[in-house]
Each structure stands twice: as structure tokens, then as C-alpha cells.
Design a protein around this motif. Structure first.
Motif, PDB file in Angstrom:
ATOM      1  N   PHE A 149      17.036-123.001  -6.411  1.00 37.86           N
ATOM      2  CA  PHE A 149      16.110-123.127  -7.287  1.00 37.86           C
ATOM      3  C   PHE A 149      14.793-122.214  -7.265  1.00 37.86           C
ATOM      4  CE2 PHE A 149      18.351-127.023  -7.324  1.00 37.86           C
ATOM      5  CZ  PHE A 149      18.656-127.413  -8.550  1.00 37.86           C
ATOM      6  N   GLY A 150      14.265-121.754  -8.225  1.00 36.56           N
ATOM      7  CA  GLY A 150      12.915-121.183  -7.931  1.00 36.56           C
ATOM      8  C   GLY A 150      12.031-121.650  -9.093  1.00 36.56           C
ATOM      9  N   GLY A 151      10.630-121.549  -8.633  1.00 35.20           N
ATOM     10  CA  GLY A 151       9.517-122.140  -9.575  1.00 35.20           C
ATOM     11  C   GLY A 151       8.149-121.213  -9.381  1.00 35.20           C
ATOM     12  N   ALA A 152       7.358-121.241 -10.378  1.00 38.13           N
ATOM     13  CA  ALA A 152       6.127-120.949 -10.284  1.00 38.13           C
ATOM     14  C   ALA A 152       5.182-121.455 -11.382  1.00 38.13           C
ATOM     15  CB  ALA A 152       6.110-119.358 -10.498  1.00 38.13           C
ATOM     16  N   THR A 153       3.935-121.753 -11.052  1.00 35.09           N
ATOM     17  CA  THR A 153       2.965-122.284 -12.103  1.00 35.09           C
ATOM     18  C   THR A 153       1.606-121.405 -11.739  1.00 35.09           C
ATOM     19  OG1 THR A 153       3.624-124.454 -11.634  1.00 35.09           O
ATOM     20  CG2 THR A 153       1.402-124.160 -12.668  1.00 35.09           C
ATOM     21  N   VAL A 154       1.379-121.053 -13.321  1.00 35.14           N
ATOM     22  CA  VAL A 154       0.145-119.942 -13.455  1.00 35.14           C
ATOM     23  C   VAL A 154      -1.013-120.779 -14.190  1.00 35.14           C
ATOM     24  CG1 VAL A 154      -0.399-117.935 -14.613  1.00 35.14           C
ATOM     25  CG2 VAL A 154       1.528-117.700 -13.249  1.00 35.14           C
ATOM     26  N   ASP A 155      -2.086-120.473 -14.175  1.00 33.55           N
ATOM     27  CA  ASP A 155      -3.244-120.995 -14.796  1.00 33.55           C
ATOM     28  C   ASP A 155      -3.626-120.063 -15.926  1.00 33.55           C
ATOM     29  OD1 ASP A 155      -5.586-121.855 -15.861  1.00 33.55           O
ATOM     30  OD2 ASP A 155      -6.521-121.842 -14.006  1.00 33.55           O
ATOM     31  N   PRO A 156      -3.480-120.419 -17.369  1.00 33.74           N
ATOM     32  CA  PRO A 156      -3.488-119.564 -18.438  1.00 33.74           C
ATOM     33  C   PRO A 156      -4.897-119.044 -18.643  1.00 33.74           C
ATOM     34  CG  PRO A 156      -2.371-121.713 -18.878  1.00 33.74           C
ATOM     35  CD  PRO A 156      -2.800-121.741 -17.821  1.00 33.74           C
ATOM     36  N   ALA A 157      -5.952-119.876 -18.060  1.00 37.86           N
ATOM     37  CA  ALA A 157      -7.205-119.369 -18.291  1.00 37.86           C
ATOM     38  C   ALA A 157      -7.684-118.310 -17.214  1.00 37.86           C
ATOM     39  CB  ALA A 157      -8.225-120.761 -17.944  1.00 37.86           C
TER      40      ALA A 157
END
Length: 898
Positions: free
Chosen positions: A450-458
Motif C-alpha cells: 500500500f502507499g498513501g499521501a495527504t496534502v493540504d489544499p490551502a
């Protein structure tokens, strides 16, 4: 005296002759009359008289006056007297006679040979004196004192310390007698064949380095082993300046005159950096081969001499986090092997190795696990790698090179949220432990990743990633470049392009002006028919270069819509991920515009594949999870694109703050376009394939994706506050397996087939519930209507509905076509040479869709009539034989990837 001798003519003026006559006359009683009393014209050429303030000189004739003037004794008329002599510069002779006192015009400014000689002697004398002083002031470095260096300290987004690493110098100094002769010969043969004869410095190399620095270019390392040893040992100051280079020269000269050559070679081999945190040959032998240096073979010694060129590009394990393309494992192995073989050849050439012994070493030696620092276990190693890669690959902005970072002393403030990182890891592990049973189902559940990432749109900040099970065991960061294709999560870029630029006029040219296109509403109607023949924008059937037609397959061979024309609107097509609708829409808009849409949102061009084939709209490309999260964040931010980043600030123990990130915002899409895309993607989660990703009390937009052969599955979704991408695939994490490739996931986790709607969306929802806990629920903007309803009239020639089937591998159509075998899945980071429609082609080193016909380049949801045709259907797969993906170019920061 005879009276008959003829007297010589008497001078006509005064002067010494007249004086003598005057004296003679006075003694004889006769007195000569002064010339002035006679009224002779010669008076006018005399010098100034005493009465006029002169000095008493007078010249008896014009010729004498002229000669006197030439000798510098006269003055030009108009000065103090009426004489006509040429004036010379006044003044008396000086110690440094410049300008010259006795010359005229340009000759006055030409230095004499005495002056030139004197200046040269003075210059070289001062240089010798300065060199002597410099030589006396510098000291010979003590290698033992340089065995430690400062740590780099990494901090979480909240300012708390994450880890201190980089300063633990893995070094053990050993004597030259413990270093194999083969290692000594390898280094001398490759780097400095005249080591035992030269003076320790290379004047040409020094001049080249100084010239380079003067031009503002990169500095160059020492050209001799002595200089390199000095450079390695001077760890207290690694600044690349002219003054430091001069200091290195003085130290090199002193080392060369005070140390034995064997002592210098020993010091170099004990101080050189071999990568993997290993300083010195003993540490390198342990890091790469888990043995003492004295046990190294000739081949291993030649390999380690190659690594000295730069571990980033010669370590077989690769450095994909820094440069996903050029430092990929395959590229590094090839580069290291070539360098190793070159070293062995030179050893033979210089008589340091027997040709028969050299012939034994034609392959790279087997190396071991590159990570050993337990502080970098779990997700920490992936986070540190990501931050380091960001700093180094943006060195023009950060001002920090890889060498500088290696020396330590930096405080690196990252964007990573500790709680979110832990929550994402926990969500992945929860699903894995519950469903993935490699012991029970070895044929289907091994090598699941599995792989994953989270980015802040602001802001574009990367707040969390999941890179794999453990950074000290699994070395590829699954949040970054993996080669796993994104499938139908690519469809929103097709819709955005249709809304931003519109479809082309069927009666116009291929390239049309903006006002000649029709912007598309989500209510536009497109065929949901299975095995749809794709048409060019002008109505003709799309054909490849061989005249073969395209026949697009939907998941499960299922047709959407009702007879006779089977048209559905784009909202429903997105909701149920209908391939035929979006492939036709992509061709109508133009695949160049679809590509532009993807790039504007934040995807890297190097990760986009198959742009000349209709399947491009179905996700034959392989961007990273970080890039996908950042790209969808552009829609969450109403069309404002911000580059993903992982480092907020860097400070130095010597220089204070050396870098501060500044967010730059680009307008990718109009707010109207972005908000309409979001509104359609909300339907996917509310009532479509992404319903598992629903969050209580929050609006969610997202898209599922599954690819060819069920070899990867994705869910990418967002709220106004966070955008997260989750990927799942099977890929052997074992370099001993030859020709590794992505594996099918039929039966994985006990499920008949893995979709983006299954485990990926389940992980997404579980994680986002925790990540957004305590944050206010924010709704998406309500968009205004956009575009026109395209194709709102029935098709003129309706066709009967084909029989729907749930078979995984439907028979080929038409029946005269021979069914095509499932193509192999390529290994990331190599190049596929299969033809665009050669579905039987199987490349051992194919790259996840590199080149047309890549095995994982497009899925079973498409094909061509006649030969070949689709042989397998997927939920949201791509046309399987027509991708050009570059499996290793989807990285966030490296090379062309970023």
C-alpha cells in the motif's frame, strides 16, 4: 706661437669662451665688449641675464641653444624666456622612475626594463613569502579528530523533534596492512595512477577549480588522492569557496612533504565516503558486504572504488527519493557495473591485476540491506528521505547541496503531522492484518503493498505519507514513485479539459481556436455502450497506424444506458466509471488538452503515458500518491494549484535560517470549472463506486481506479481541508527475483477482485475520520451551471444492446479474431520496446507502461476490432496495449520528475 698660424673662428656669444677672453683681456689691459653692447642680433639668443633673474647661462649661437634645449637645458619660447628649445618634463629622478623623467610622449609611459624586472622580482618574492607564511600557518589534519560530525535534526510540523540523524559517522580507522592490496590498486588505477610519483597537487586541476568558482560554477574536488584526502579530512569547513580551495592547496602541499605516500593512501581510504553513512573502507565493507575490509575480493574492491564516484548514483539499491529517474536501482546498477569494469580494465592496463584474475569479475557483487539505523525504522525513514530529497533537489532555492547536507549541522522543519502519519499507518495496518493472509493464500496475498499521501489544499504541504511496512526493510517509498498506474482516477482531468476548453467542432480543423469549441456541461450525453467503436472528433472511426479500429470495453463487459442509443450523462458516467464515455470524450476534446489539464492540476509530464492513444483518458500513467493527492487538492482549492512540499524551514548552526518555504499559487482552472468537477466527484462518493469513502457529516469528493489485470487499485478523495490518495498493488519486494513485475490481485484478500472501491477506499475513510477529527465540517462551494449539453439528440443509427456478462475474461470480438493473452506487467524503471498494438509482446524489463504496448499500460477495458480486440474486462481499467507510461518517472522531487 707662430704668427703665420691661422686663428680659429671666435664664438659669437658669451659663455665660458667669452669669460676666458674677458679674463685674458683684463690681464693684458684689453677688455672685450659685452655682446649686448654691440647691438648684435646674437643677443636675442642668449640665456637669461643676471639682471633678468636668470642663472647666468647664455648661449652663443642658435645651434648651441638648440643642442642645449635637446639636452634639457633650455625652455620653449613663451615659458620664462624667448628661446625655442623643446621642454622636457621637469623634476628630478626618483626611486621608481615612472612616468620616466627623461622621455617624451608615449615613451614617458613605457616602463623601463629595470622597472619591469624589479616589479617581477618584488611580486614573486611576495608570493614566495605569502606561500611560506601560508605553509607555516596550516596544519596537517588529524583523521581521528574528524571521525564525528554534527547531526541533522528533523522536526515535526508542530516543532517537536522527529529524529536526529546524519552525524553518526560510521567509521573505523584501520591500518594500510588491513586494507586489501586490490583496493589500493583499484583506487590508484581509477583516480590517480601517478600517485606514488606526483607532488600531491595537480596544478591543472587547481586552475580548473578556481576558474570554475570564479565563474560562479560548481567547485571541483581534488584531482589527486592527496588533495582528496585533505578535502575529506577538513570536515570542520565544507564551504566551497576560493579561500577554502587555497587552504586545501597549502595543506595538500604540507601533507605531501611531511607524510609518506602510504600514510596518505591509508588516510584517504579511511576518510572517503562510500554512501550508506559509511566513512572509510572498513565501514563500507560492513555496509555493503557485511564483512571486514581485509576479506574483500578483487571485484568487491573494484565496486567500492566505483561507489567513491558518488553513492547516490552508484549504490545498487538506488536513491529514488532524491532522483527517481537517474538514481533508480536499475540505472545505478548499470552505472556501477560499467565503472567497476572500467576500474578492472585499468588495473590490468597498469600492471596491477592479472588478466586471468580480472576475467572472474564480470558482474556486480551482491550487496546487502542499505539501511541499518534503527532510528529510521517505520515511517521515519521515508519521511527523512522525502525531506532530504526536497532540500537537495531544490538546492537552487535552499542553497544546500547533498554534500553540505551530509556534513550535518542543519535543523530541518518538515510539514509532516505526527498524529496524521501515525493514523495513516494504523489504518493501512488495520486493513492489512484483517484481510491480507500470505500464509493462508500465498498465491494471491504475497507481495501486497500500500502507499498513501495527504496534502493540504490551502498550502500544498504534505502532511502525511505511508511509504511501506518499514523503511529499514522495504526501501521503495510507496508514497512516491512506484510505477503503479492510476486507472480511472485519471478521468476527472478529462472532464476538467472538456469544461475548460470544450470539445472540437466536428466540421472544423483538428486545431481550433477557443471560440470554435463547445464547453461541455456535466449533463452532456455520451454512449455507455460496451465495446464501443471510438470515433475521431469528426465522426470517422479511430484507427491506428495499421488501420485497426478501437473497441472500448467497460468493466464486466457491461453496457450503461438504455436502448436504442445507450446515452448517459457525464455525471452518471463518472459515478459508475464508464470507460466508453470518457474515452470518446477525451478524443473529442483532444488528448493534448487532457494532458494539459493533468499537468495544470499538478501532475508531472514525465509520469504521463500513452498520450497518442485513446486509452490515455483511462489512466495509463503512473504518478505518485503524493502527486495524485496534490493534483486533486487543486480541485479542492477551486482551481488554485500549489506544488506539494515537505520542508517549511531550514536553519544552520553557523548561518541561522538558510531557507524558508514560500507558497506560490498558480491558477490551473477557473473556479467554475474546478467546482463543477468537484460537484460531479461528490456523486461518485454519495451514490457511485466510491460510496465506501463516505464520512459522517462531511462532504467528500473522490474517484476510484483499477487497472489492467487487476494489478493496481486506487482511491483519491478530498474534503475542503485535506486531499488523500491511497494505492494498492502487488509487487515483489525482493531484488533476487529476476524480471520482477506487478502481479494480479484476483482473489487477493479473499475477494474475487480488488477495486478502488474496496480496500483503498476503506483505508481512506478510516484514516480521514481520524485526520479530520476536531475540525469543522466545511461544505464545498455550490457551482454555477457550466457549458452546453453536448449530444442531446438521439443517435441516428441505434444498435441493439450486446449481451452483458460478468465473465472476467470475455471472448474476443469479432468472433474471427483470435483471443489475445494477458500481457505481462512490467518492472518499474526499464524501457518497453513493444509495438503499440502488439498485445502478445512480453518484455522482460518493461516498465509499467513505458512505451506503447506496455503490459500495464491500459487495461482490459479496451481493444481494437479485427486484430487485436479486448480480452479481459476491468472495473475501471485502461486500454491494455497502448500506454507509454514511465513507471519510475512519477516521483515527486527527482530529476525530470521533480
Amino acid at each position: 706661437m707662430s704668427e703665420h698660424r691661422r686663428k680659429p673662428p671666435q664664438p659669437q656669444g658669451g659663455g665660458r669662451a667669452a669669460a676666458r677672453r674677458g679674463q685674458s683681456g683684463s690681464s693684458s689691459g684689453r677688455r672685450a665688449a659685452p655682446r649686448g653692447a654691440t647691438g648684435s642680433p646674437s643677443d636675442s639668443y642668449g640665456s637669461d641675464s643676471r639682471d633678468s633673474g636668470g642663472e647666468g647661462h647664455s648661449y652663443g649661437s642658435r645651434a648651441e641653444a638648440r643642442r642645449a634645449a635637446q639636452r634639457g637645458g633650455g625652455r620653449r619660447a613663451g615659458s620664462t624666456g624667448p628661446g625655442r628649445g623643446r621642454a622636457a618634463p621637469p623634476g628630478k629622478k626618483r626611486i621608481v622612475d615612472y612616468p620616466r623623467h627623461d622621455k617624451y610622449g608615449w615613451r614617458r609611459w613605457m616602463p623601463s626594463w629595470r622597472l619591469v624586472t624589479g616589479l617581477c622580482i618584488a611580486f614573486f618574492g611576495s608570493m614566495v613569502a605569502a606561500a611560506g607564511i601560508g605553509y607555516a600557518l596550516v596544519g596537517v589534519p588529524n583523521l581521528a579528530e574528524t571521525a564525528t560530525a554534527q547531526n541533522n535534526v528533523y522536526y515535526w510540523a508542530d516543532g517537536s523533534q522527529m529524529v536526529a540523524t546524519g552525524g553518526e559517522r560510521n567509521r573505523q580507522i584501520i591500518g594500510l596492512e588491513e586494507i586489501p592490496k586490490a583496493m589500493q590498486d583499484a583506487v590508484i588505477s581509477q583516480e590517480n595512477k601517478t600517485f606514488y610519483e606526483d607532488s600531491g597537487i595537480d596544478p591543472k586541476g587547481i586552475a580548473r577549480a578556481v576558474f570554475n568558482m570564479a565563474r560562479g560554477g560548481n567547485t571541483q574536488g581534488g584531482s589527486t588522492i592527496t588533495q582528496q584526502y585533505v578535502k575529506n579530512a577538513m570536515l570542520d569547513d565544507q564551504s566551497q569557496t576560493i579561500s577554502r580551495k587555497i587552504t586545501e592547496i597549502f595543506v595538500s602541499v604540507k601533507v605531501g612533504t611531511t607524510k609518506d605516500k602510504d600514510e596518505i593512501l591509508e588516510g584517504y581510504l579511511n576518510s572517503a565516503y562510500y554512501g550508506r553513512g559509511a566513512y572509510g573502507i572498513q565501514a563500507a565493507a560492513q555496509a555493503y558486504f557485511d564483512k571486514k575490509a581485509e576479506k574483500l575480493s578483487v571485484g568487491e574492491c573494484a565496486f567500492l572504488s566505483a561507489v567513491l564516484k558518488g553513492a547516490t548514483y552508484y549504490d545498487p539499491a538506488g536513491a529514488s527519493s532524491i532522483d527517481p529517474v537517474n538514481a533508480a536501482p536499475a540505472a545505478n546498477k548499470k552505472r556501477a557495473l560499467l565503472q567497476m569494469q572500467d576500474t578492472l580494465e585499468k588495473m590490468v592496463e597498469y600492471g596491477r591485476l592479472d588478466p586471468a584474475e580480472r576475467a572472474k569479475y564480470t558482474k556486480l557483487p551482491k550487496v546487502q540491506n542499505p539501511r541499518s539505523n534503527t532510528a529510521l525504522s517505520g515511517q521515519i525513514g521515508y519521511l527523512v528521505d522525502l525531506a532530504k530529497a526536497y532540500i537537495v533537489n531544490n538546492s537552487e532555492e535552499t542553497g544546500i547541496t547533498a554534500d553540505m547536507l551530509e556534513q550535518g549541522g542543519y535543523s530541518i522543519y518538515t510539514t509532516f503531522d505526527k498524529k496524521k502519519v501515525e493514523a495513516l499507518e494504523e489504518s493501512v495496518q488495520k486493513v492489512y492484518k484483517k484481510n491480507i493472509k500470505p500464509e493462508e493464500r500465498p498465491e494471491t496475498d504475497t507481495h501486497v503493498q500500500f502507499g498513501g499521501a495527504t496534502v493540504d489544499p490551502a498550502t500544498g504541504a504534505i502532511v502525511a505519507i505511508y511509504g511501506g511496512t518499514d523503511a529499514t526493510k522495504h526501501f521503495t517509498n510507496n508514497a512516491d514513485a512506484t510505477g503503479a498506474q492510476v486507472g480511472s482516477t485519471f478521468k476527472p482531468y478529462v472532464l476538467a479539459a472538456a469544461m475548460q476548453w470544450g470539445v472540437r467542432d466536428p466540421d472544423g480543423d483538428r486545431v481550433q481556436a477557443q471560440d470554435e469549441r463547445t464547453k461541455v456541461s456535466e449533463k452532456s450525453l455520451y454512449s455507455g455502450k460496451n465495446r464501443l467503436k471510438i470515433k475521431e472528433y469528426d465522426g470517422s472511426i479511430w484507427q491506428n497506424e495499421k488501420g485497426e479500429q478501437w473497441e472500448q470495453v467497460n468493466d464486466g463487459d457491461e453496457t450503461h444506458g438504455t436502448a436504442p442509443d445507450y446515452k448517459i450523462d457525464l455525471r452518471e458516467a463518472m459515478q459508475y466509471s464508464v470507460n466508453s464515455s470518457f474515452v470518446q470524450l477525451g478524443v473529442d476534446v483532444g488528448l493534448d488538452k487532457v494532458k494539459e489539464s493533468a499537468m495544470l492540476s499538478g501532475l508531472l509530464e514525465s509520469s504521463l503515458a500513452g498520450t497518442n492513444y485513446p486509452s490515455f483518458s483511462l489512466g495509463t500513467s503512473s504518478p505518485s500518491a503524493i502527486r495524485m493527492a496534490g493534483s486533486y487538492a487543486t480541485f479542492a482549492a477551486s482551481g488554485e494549484q500549489r506544488e506539494p512540499f515537505s520542508v517549511k524551514k531550514v536553519t544552520s548552526s553557523k548561518d541561522g535560517t538558510v531557507y524558508t518555504h514560500r507558497t506560490q499559487t498558480e491558477r490551473a482552472f477557473t473556479a467554475l470549472v474546478a467546482d463543477n468537477v468537484t460537484d460531479v466527484l461528490k456523486t461518485v462518493v454519495e451514490d457511485g463506486t466510491g460510496s465506501n469513502a463516505q464520512l459522517e457529516g462531511r462532504e467528500v469528493a473522490g474517484k476510484t481506479g483499477t487497472t489492467d489485470g487487476n494489478k493496481s487499485a486506487w482511491f483519491v478523495g478530498y474534503t475542503p481541508q485535506l486531499s488523500t490518495a491511497i494505492s494498492m498493488f502487488r509487487y515483489p519486494d525482493d531484488e533476487t527475483i529476476k524480471n520482477r513485475e506487478f502481479l494480479k490481485m484476483f482473489g487477493t484478500g479473499g475477494q474475487k477482485k480488488i477495486h478502488g472501491a474496496s480496500f483503498p477506499s476503506e483505508i481512506w475513510a478510516d484514516y480521514m475520520e481520524v485526520a479530520l477529527k476536531g475540525q469543522k465540517s466545511v461544505p464545498f462551494p455550490t457551482p454555477e451551471p457550466i457549458g452546453e449539453i453536448v449530444n442531446d439528440t438521439p443517435s441516428p443509427t441505434p444498435t441493439p444492446s450486446p449481451t452483458e456478462t460478468e465473465e472476467e475474461t470475455p471472448s474476443a470480438s469479432p468472433s474471427t479474431s483470435e483471443p489475445e493473452p494477458e500481457p505481462s506487467t512490467p518492472t518499474p524503471s526499464e524501457t518497453n520496446t513493444c509495438g503499440p498494438f502488439d498485445f502478445r509482446c512480453k518484455e522482460e524489463d518493461d516498465t509499467g507502461g513505458t512505451g506503447p504496448g506496455g503490459a500495464d499500460a491500459g487495461g482490459t477495458d479496451g481493444g481494437v476490432t479485427s486484430s487485436p480486440s479486448a480480452s479481459e474486462s476491468e472495473e475501471e481499467g485502461n486500454n491494455r496495449g497502448n500506454g507509454n507510461g514511465n513507471g519510475n518517472n512519477g516521483g515527486l522531487f527527482g530529476g525530470p520528475a521533480g
